[in-house]
Design a protein around this motif. Structure first.
Motif, short mmCIF file in Angstrom:
data_model
loop_
_atom_site.label_atom_id
_atom_site.label_comp_id
_atom_site.label_asym_id
_atom_site.label_seq_id
_atom_site.Cartn_x
_atom_site.Cartn_y
_atom_site.Cartn_z
N ALA A 44 0.86 -1.19 0.00
CA ALA A 44 0.00 0.00 0.00
C ALA A 44 0.89 1.24 0.00
CB ALA A 44 -0.92 0.02 1.22
N ASP A 45 0.61 2.15 -0.90
CA ASP A 45 1.31 3.44 -0.96
C ASP A 45 2.83 3.27 -1.01
OD1 ASP A 45 -1.15 4.78 -0.79
OD2 ASP A 45 -1.13 4.62 1.38
N GLY A 46 3.29 2.30 -1.82
CA GLY A 46 4.73 2.13 -2.00
C GLY A 46 5.43 1.45 -0.85
N ASP A 99 10.34 -0.55 2.08
CA ASP A 99 10.18 0.23 0.84
C ASP A 99 9.97 -0.74 -0.31
OD1 ASP A 99 11.45 1.53 -1.74
OD2 ASP A 99 10.92 3.18 -0.40
N ASP A 134 -5.98 3.44 4.95
CA ASP A 134 -6.04 4.82 5.45
C ASP A 134 -4.95 5.12 6.48
OD1 ASP A 134 -8.26 5.31 3.85
OD2 ASP A 134 -9.67 4.71 5.43
N GLY A 135 -3.73 4.69 6.17
CA GLY A 135 -2.60 5.02 7.04
C GLY A 135 -2.51 4.19 8.31
N ALA A 146 2.62 5.79 9.47
CA ALA A 146 3.48 6.93 9.16
C ALA A 146 4.61 7.12 10.16
CB ALA A 146 2.65 8.22 9.10
#
Length: 705
Positions: free
Chosen positions: A640-642, A657, A681-682, A699
């Motif tokens: 998700a998101d890289g 990563d 959603d993070g 995050a």
């Protein structure tokens, strides 16, 4: 280094330092002997101080077992009774390694020579015990510890008889999947009873399953009494005929028909091959997490029978006299009987089962790691991967329940209890949660309330998850794939295609499903076969009379992307043409691939028992990067998101990563992570063997050290 926290001292000498686990036989602790200053394992057995005869039996049995002097039996240092609450305790050597129940769950069945070697070691230790007049009475994989030097040690001699004498509730001590037939008829256990249990264990080491597939107690008893099991070689290529014959002899219904002694079993096993026992590098443990420290005690692991890879049935040309289970016997064993419908399993409790904790919603507000948003505790290990939909996290637990938790707070919205463990991923579609249970049923639950809409009994233990496409629920059972109407649960078709079937993938009107020995493509509308790729199609490891095990078997759930089926096996990741099943490329992972590959942005991400996560080019199969963890990676990676999120048996969740494989952060749970994370959603949601579902902030870059 901080001061050691001592939670309790027994006999003024033994410090209890770390709680390891709780099972039917008591609690397990890591301890320290103050006098000798050595690390020990301590087992606590609850006891009523008023029962002086029970304590005397415990001391007599434990002293007798403690007198065994054999390298294959755990050493007992001391025993005693706490004067404050009457708790009885055993102090034993502290072992590192894994019990065979954990080995089977993490690595799958070992190579055939390795299984033979482990069984021979067990038989040798049993012979020493039997010569001393000691019968184990509860031999099973969870009671067999594999040490880092590949030695087997038998645990818990002498405890089963004490437990049986102190539990007056009309139940039999033992583990049903490994219990000999004579134990259901008031006959005393003797050395031949241990040999039957050893036969069940050896069957499981060879095939990944105990001899009988049912999880329903009365049916399991009836199978032990009346059903001739299939030889292991019918389910796994490469099992020599002589080994099949020995397993069947060990599983004879009449004790007189079993081998005469454990020494005979040992000699027959050793005589199967003149080759030296397999080295560590040759076994499935070469990439296993042997650094994990466990104690030499039962009750820490789950210990339930795994899904058999074939159905029970009389062997050709044989007949077995049917022995019925009487109402009196059923009641004595703790099973409710219903006169009008025969015997039904209303309640069956064996003392080695874990007791689920009360459902609650503790939110950790004092954690040192700022990444943790909340943590929800279930009654047992959370091996199920969570599903997040509409602000709700749906997750199963081996305590038998499906939970719906508020994604923001972790507060429970509802819980639905099935009849057994929920190990697969819940699937949410059209406001309904679909989930399989090891009680053999598929459940459809209202996503908002948890109320059951329908349940479909498949007749086999379900460890896989359902896939829902176009108003149809597809799921793999022990040996059949099912298509069910999503609204009603009515069966559309059921097809026999393999054993130990995994989560199916559906793409372009085709169902792709895999099991122990094959990968199959079925027409979604009818269940008709389009193509099948079998384990033997890839050849054999070596061409000799001893081992004709296919080079690859035990296939994972497939993933389909861009006309290619990506699938893992006991040794590799494969890319197959979705239309024909022909191999496009293969990549050797150095260990067993335990779950389906994940494909994102033309890259295939996969974990392995070699403790590694691989990123492979989806077109060529060439390695882009590899990341090494401290334990087996069994859950599928999530992207998700890289970022690639994975769990490991080293207890950690990792964020990597996606392009470089560099670690962004790691979060330590309190147990091994077999679950695949979900990132929405993070927030990263994941289950752990520490009984918790964790919600983590994606995050936060750095974990505290």
């Amino acid at each position: 280094m901080g001061a050691r926290v001592v939670l309790r001292v027994l006999g003024g000498r033994y410090e209890l330092v770390t709680f390891v686990g709780r099972g039917g036989m008591g609690e397990v602790w890591e301890g320290r002997d103050r006098l000798i200053e050595r690390r020990v394992a301590v087992k606590l057995l609850p006891h009523d101080r008023r029962d002086t005869s029970g304590a005397q039996l415990f001391f007599r049995e434990a002293r007798t077992a403690g007198g065994l002097n054999h390298t294959g039996v755990v050493t007992v240092f001391d025993l005693g009774q706490d004067p404050d609450d009457g708790t009885l305790y055993l102090v034993m050597e502290f072992l590192t390694g894994r019990d065979l129940d954990m080995v089977l769950r993490e690595d799958g069945p070992p190579q055939v020579p390795t299984a033979v070697d482990w069984a021979a070691q067990t038989a040798e230790a049993l012979q020493a015990a039997h010569a001393a007049g000691i019968v184990h009475r509860d031999l099973k994989p969870a009671n067999l510890m594999l040490t880092p030097d590949d030695r087997i040690k038998i645990l818990d001699f002498g405890i089963a008889r004490y437990m049986a004498s102190t539990h007056k509730s009309s139940k039999v001590i033992g583990t049903l999947a490994y219990m000999p037939p004579e134990r259901f008829g008031d006959l005393p256990a003797d050395a031949r009873s241990d040999l039957y249990s050893l036969g069940c264990v050896l069957h499981e080491l060879l095939t990944g399953s105990t001899p009988f597939r049912t999880t329903e107690p009365v049916a399991m008893m009836a199978a032990h009494l009346n059903t001739a099991p299939e030889p292991p070689g019918h389910a796994r290529p490469g099992v020599p005929t002589a080994l099949d014959d020995l397993v069947m002899a060990l599983l004879a219904k009449d004790p007189d028909d079993r081998p005469a002694s454990a020494a005979e079993v040992r000699d027959r096993l050793r005589g199967l091959s003149t080759a030296t026992p397999p080295s560590r590098a040759e076994s499935h443990l070469s990439g296993a997490d042997t650094e994990t420290v466990t104690t030499p005690l039962t009750g820490v692991g789950i210990g339930a029978a795994r899904t058999p890879v074939f159905g029970p049935g009389p062997a050709a040309g044989t007949s077995t006299p049917v022995r019925r289970i009487s109402r009196r016997t059923a009641l004595r064993l703790g099973i409710g009987a219903v006169a009008s419908a025969g015997i039904a399993a209303a309640a069956f409790t064996l003392f080695d089962h874990n007791t689920p904790a009360d459902h609650k919603t503790p939110v950790d507000r004092k954690t040192l790691d700022p990444r943790l948003r909340w943590r929800y505790t279930t009654g047992d290990a959370v091996t199920s991967s969570p599903t997040v939909a509409g602000g709700v996290v749906y997750v199963g637990s081996t305590d038998g329940s499906v939970y719906a938790l508020d994604a923001a707070t972790g507060e429970r919205k509802w819980a639905y209890s099935t009849g057994n463990k929920v190990e697969g991923v819940p699937t949410v579609a059209g406001g309904v949660v679909y989930v399989g249970s090891t009680d053999g049923s598929v459940y459809a639950l209202d996503a908002a309330t948890g109320e059951r809409k329908w349940a479909y009994p498949t007749g086999s233990k379900l460890e896989a998850s359902p896939t829902v496409v176009g108003g149809v629920v597809y799921i793999g059972g022990n040996s059949k794939a099912f298509a069910l109407d999503a609204a009603t649960g009515n069966e559309r078709w059921a097809v026999s295609c393999d054993s130990g079937l995994e989560l199916p993938a559906v793409d372009g009107g085709v169902v792709y499903i895999a099991g122990y020995n094959s990968v199959t493509a079925l027409v979604a509308a009818t269940g008709d076969e389009k193509w099948t790729r079998r384990a033997s199609d890839w050849g054999f490891d070596r061409d000799d009379a001893w081992d004709h095990t296919p080079e690859d078997w035990r296939f994972t759930s497939p993933t389909v992307a861009d006309g290619v089926v990506y699938i893992g096996s006991s040794k590799r990741v494969y890319a197959l043409d979705a239309a024909t099943g022909k191999k496009k490329w293969a990549y050797a992972t150095g260990g067993t691939v335990g779950s389906s590959p994940t494909v994102a942005d033309k890259v295939v991400y996969v974990g392995s028992s070699s403790k590694r996560v691989y990123a492979l080019d989806a077109v060529t199969g060439k390695k882009k990067w590899v990341f090494v963890t401290g334990g087996t990676v069994e859950g599928a990676p999530r992207v998700a998101d890289g970022v690639v999120y994975i769990g490991s048996f080293d207890h950690n969740v990792y964020a990597l990563d996606a392009v470089t494989g560099n670690k962004k952060w790691a979060y330590a749970t309190g147990g091994r992570v077999q679950s695949s994370p979900a990132a929405v959603d993070g927030v990263v949601y994941v289950g752990s063997f520490d009984h918790n579902g964790h919600a983590l902030k994606a995050a936060v870059e750095d974990s505290p050290t």
